[in-house]
Design an enzyme around this catalytic site. Sequence first.
Site, mmCIF file in Angstrom:
data_model
loop_
_atom_site.group_PDB
_atom_site.id
_atom_site.type_symbol
_atom_site.label_atom_id
_atom_site.label_comp_id
_atom_site.label_asym_id
_atom_site.label_seq_id
_atom_site.Cartn_x
_atom_site.Cartn_y
_atom_site.Cartn_z
ATOM 1 N N ASN A 210 86.550 92.827 -4.299
ATOM 2 C CA ASN A 210 85.927 93.726 -4.731
ATOM 3 C C ASN A 210 85.130 93.887 -3.261
ATOM 4 O O ASN A 210 85.591 93.887 -2.191
ATOM 5 C CB ASN A 210 85.044 93.416 -6.423
ATOM 6 C CG ASN A 210 84.304 92.490 -5.856
ATOM 7 O OD1 ASN A 210 83.217 92.481 -5.202
ATOM 8 N ND2 ASN A 210 84.383 91.482 -6.932
ATOM 9 N N ASP A 279 86.339 89.109 -12.737
ATOM 10 C CA ASP A 279 86.606 87.954 -14.094
ATOM 11 C C ASP A 279 88.226 87.559 -14.509
ATOM 12 O O ASP A 279 88.300 87.026 -14.543
ATOM 13 C CB ASP A 279 86.853 89.669 -15.446
ATOM 14 C CG ASP A 279 85.129 90.360 -14.845
ATOM 15 O OD1 ASP A 279 84.537 89.406 -14.902
ATOM 16 O OD2 ASP A 279 85.016 91.524 -15.314
ATOM 17 N N LYS A 289 104.623 83.442 0.969
ATOM 18 C CA LYS A 289 104.542 84.170 0.846
ATOM 19 C C LYS A 289 105.550 85.557 0.043
ATOM 20 O O LYS A 289 106.897 84.989 0.743
ATOM 21 C CB LYS A 289 104.439 85.169 2.293
ATOM 22 C CG LYS A 289 104.350 86.618 2.293
ATOM 23 C CD LYS A 289 104.427 86.883 3.846
ATOM 24 C CE LYS A 289 104.117 88.417 3.798
ATOM 25 N NZ LYS A 289 104.900 89.107 4.853
ATOM 26 N N PRO A 306 86.092 81.623 -15.841
ATOM 27 C CA PRO A 306 84.563 81.596 -16.650
ATOM 28 C C PRO A 306 83.621 82.674 -16.122
ATOM 29 O O PRO A 306 83.317 83.268 -15.056
ATOM 30 C CB PRO A 306 84.187 79.872 -15.995
ATOM 31 C CG PRO A 306 85.473 79.568 -14.735
ATOM 32 C CD PRO A 306 85.984 80.488 -14.935
ATOM 33 N N ILE A 308 80.272 82.198 -15.226
ATOM 34 C CA ILE A 308 79.749 81.954 -14.482
ATOM 35 C C ILE A 308 77.994 81.626 -15.260
ATOM 36 O O ILE A 308 77.298 80.530 -15.397
ATOM 37 C CB ILE A 308 79.751 81.821 -12.743
ATOM 38 C CG1 ILE A 308 81.112 81.734 -12.683
ATOM 39 C CG2 ILE A 308 79.013 80.444 -11.894
ATOM 40 C CD1 ILE A 308 82.056 82.211 -10.966
ATOM 41 N N PHE A 325 72.657 90.114 -12.317
ATOM 42 C CA PHE A 325 73.574 91.815 -12.487
ATOM 43 C C PHE A 325 74.337 92.792 -12.922
ATOM 44 O O PHE A 325 75.222 91.593 -13.181
ATOM 45 C CB PHE A 325 73.551 91.540 -10.895
ATOM 46 C CG PHE A 325 72.561 92.419 -10.114
ATOM 47 C CD1 PHE A 325 72.103 92.902 -8.959
ATOM 48 C CD2 PHE A 325 71.451 91.229 -9.328
ATOM 49 C CE1 PHE A 325 71.069 92.933 -8.018
ATOM 50 C CE2 PHE A 325 71.057 90.444 -8.171
ATOM 51 C CZ PHE A 325 70.852 91.750 -6.910
ATOM 52 N N LYS A 343 74.830 86.435 -22.467
ATOM 53 C CA LYS A 343 74.774 86.523 -21.106
ATOM 54 C C LYS A 343 73.741 85.187 -21.108
ATOM 55 O O LYS A 343 73.506 84.075 -20.488
ATOM 56 C CB LYS A 343 75.366 86.883 -20.180
ATOM 57 C CG LYS A 343 76.820 87.398 -19.639
ATOM 58 C CD LYS A 343 76.595 87.686 -18.036
ATOM 59 C CE LYS A 343 77.605 89.415 -18.106
ATOM 60 N NZ LYS A 343 78.475 88.004 -17.232
HETATM 61 N N1 CTP Z 1 78.689 86.963 -13.439
HETATM 62 C C1 CTP Z 1 79.266 85.684 -14.132
HETATM 63 N N2 CTP Z 1 80.967 84.978 -13.862
HETATM 64 C C2 CTP Z 1 81.557 85.721 -13.976
HETATM 65 C C3 CTP Z 1 81.030 87.713 -14.153
HETATM 66 C C4 CTP Z 1 80.114 87.543 -13.636
HETATM 67 O O1 CTP Z 1 78.803 84.920 -13.645
HETATM 68 N N3 CTP Z 1 82.505 85.403 -14.540
HETATM 69 C C5 CTP Z 1 77.754 87.092 -13.165
HETATM 70 C C6 CTP Z 1 77.396 88.389 -11.987
HETATM 71 O O2 CTP Z 1 77.172 87.358 -10.773
HETATM 72 C C7 CTP Z 1 76.576 89.451 -12.375
HETATM 73 C C8 CTP Z 1 76.920 89.216 -13.702
HETATM 74 O O3 CTP Z 1 77.844 88.239 -14.300
HETATM 75 O O4 CTP Z 1 75.027 88.294 -12.380
HETATM 76 C C9 CTP Z 1 77.254 90.574 -15.047
HETATM 77 O O5 CTP Z 1 78.709 90.809 -14.038
HETATM 78 P P1 CTP Z 1 79.496 91.825 -14.026
HETATM 79 O O6 CTP Z 1 80.848 92.089 -13.196
HETATM 80 O O7 CTP Z 1 78.832 93.302 -14.101
HETATM 81 O O8 CTP Z 1 79.535 91.190 -15.923
HETATM 82 P P2 CTP Z 1 81.051 91.503 -16.657
HETATM 83 O O9 CTP Z 1 80.518 90.528 -17.942
HETATM 84 O O10 CTP Z 1 82.595 90.553 -16.372
HETATM 85 O O11 CTP Z 1 81.330 92.219 -17.294
HETATM 86 P P3 CTP Z 1 82.049 94.068 -16.641
HETATM 87 O O12 CTP Z 1 83.491 93.860 -17.996
HETATM 88 O O13 CTP Z 1 81.627 95.077 -16.485
HETATM 89 O O14 CTP Z 1 83.177 93.338 -15.774
#
Ligand code: CTP
Length: 408
Positions: A210, A279, A289, A306, A308, A325, A343
């Site tokens: 990303n 995600d 490759k 997971p 996290i 965030f 969360k």
């Molecule tokens: N985060 C995390 N582990 C993941 C995904 C997200 O720890 N697998 C944390 C990010 O570091 C951030 C927060 O969760 O602090 C929100 O991340 P975001 O990607 O906006 O949340 P998601 O739960 O993945 O929701 P979305 O469906 O909007 O992607």
Amino acid sequence: MSQLHQRRVIVAISGGIAAYKGAELVRQLKKQGASIRVILSRGAREFITPLTLQALSGEPTHTELLDEKAEAGMGHIALARWADLMVVAPATADVIARLAHGRADDLLTTVALATPAPVAIAPAMNQQMWANQATQDNLSQLSKRGLQIIGPEAGEQACGDVGPGRLLAPGAIVTALAERFTSRQLEQRRVVITAGPTLEAIDPVRFLSNHSSGKMGYALARACADAGARVVLISGPVELSPPDRVKLISITSALDLHKAALAEAPGADLFIGAAAVADYRVQHPASGKMKKGDDDTISLTLVQNPDIIAEVSHLERRPKMVVGFAAETHNLLEHARTKRANKGLDMIIANDVSAPQTGFGSELNAVHLITAATEEQLTLASKQVIAEQIISALAEALHQAAKSHPGS
Ligand code: CTP
């Protein structure tokens, strides 16, 4: 290591006899490791040349508001946004008056008005001009607006008068500026911060990722270190150097980040998840490759990573505060509130990544700090200034929590 190391400082020199000391200030700030851009007012150029300042700062000196060449390089708005701090030294009575009235009739006053960074001024003028009520009123206006006033000192003046109005020695100005970046709010605290993107391998040469630049997480790490904390920064691949006094753990994938976070988070005072964690990861990355076949389309099977931060917030030795965030493109506050609750976070920092000024990679940010009980908006400012405001709010929350649960 100096608090000014890697800080981006605009030194604006206005036209008084003390202008030559502005050159010494630039030299000393540079020695502390700061990056400097110099603005010379028209008056200052009667005392000192742009070339001197260019040689000392290592960057072209900025002089005109409407100069095609300069605007093509770093224009005045870009310059204003670039800074972590702006200092006007020496600041003449005239510049102080124009700043007090919000004038924007030359480059110096325009940048002072346009910068989201804090502004400091070091006055220098004849003692009678200093004592004049008009000057004092202007200064008190500026001080009320949050500008830092450094000096002046009293002594013999270039005009032969004796009294207050002499520019403070450059060394003393450097010390006053450095102190802005030092607080002891997080002394004895241990902070773990995640930052940057994760890379999810498709094969040995390709990945899913990303646009996260890591700037916000790195700014937070720096603000925590400046506030006296011991900081562990777990970072995905970014093009940033880690702040001084921070332990860096470099990771690549979400699973790497997961492992490092679960090892570092237990017992920490503060955990901040600023990383943009993928995600999903590729279920079976190819060991060699992948070659292009005859098919027009191919599919990748992805499995969920997971969550996290959710795991960290449910640890047995949970950090005292867990902060996440929410980077959203629509329904910012609604999504952020739900994410915080789902969360189990103490706070979520919501930022709108669809806005051009605050999107991925930008130097600026504007956020909402959302807890179960409160919502606070931090308006557009440099990521470093936003980071300092966030850390200040979190330090205060930790302090309040310690007061209501002593020993916890
Ligand atoms: N985060 C995390 N582990 C993941 C995904 C997200 O720890 N697998 C944390 C990010 O570091 C951030 C927060 O969760 O602090 C929100 O991340 P975001 O990607 O906006 O949340 P998601 O739960 O993945 O929701 P979305 O469906 O909007 O992607």
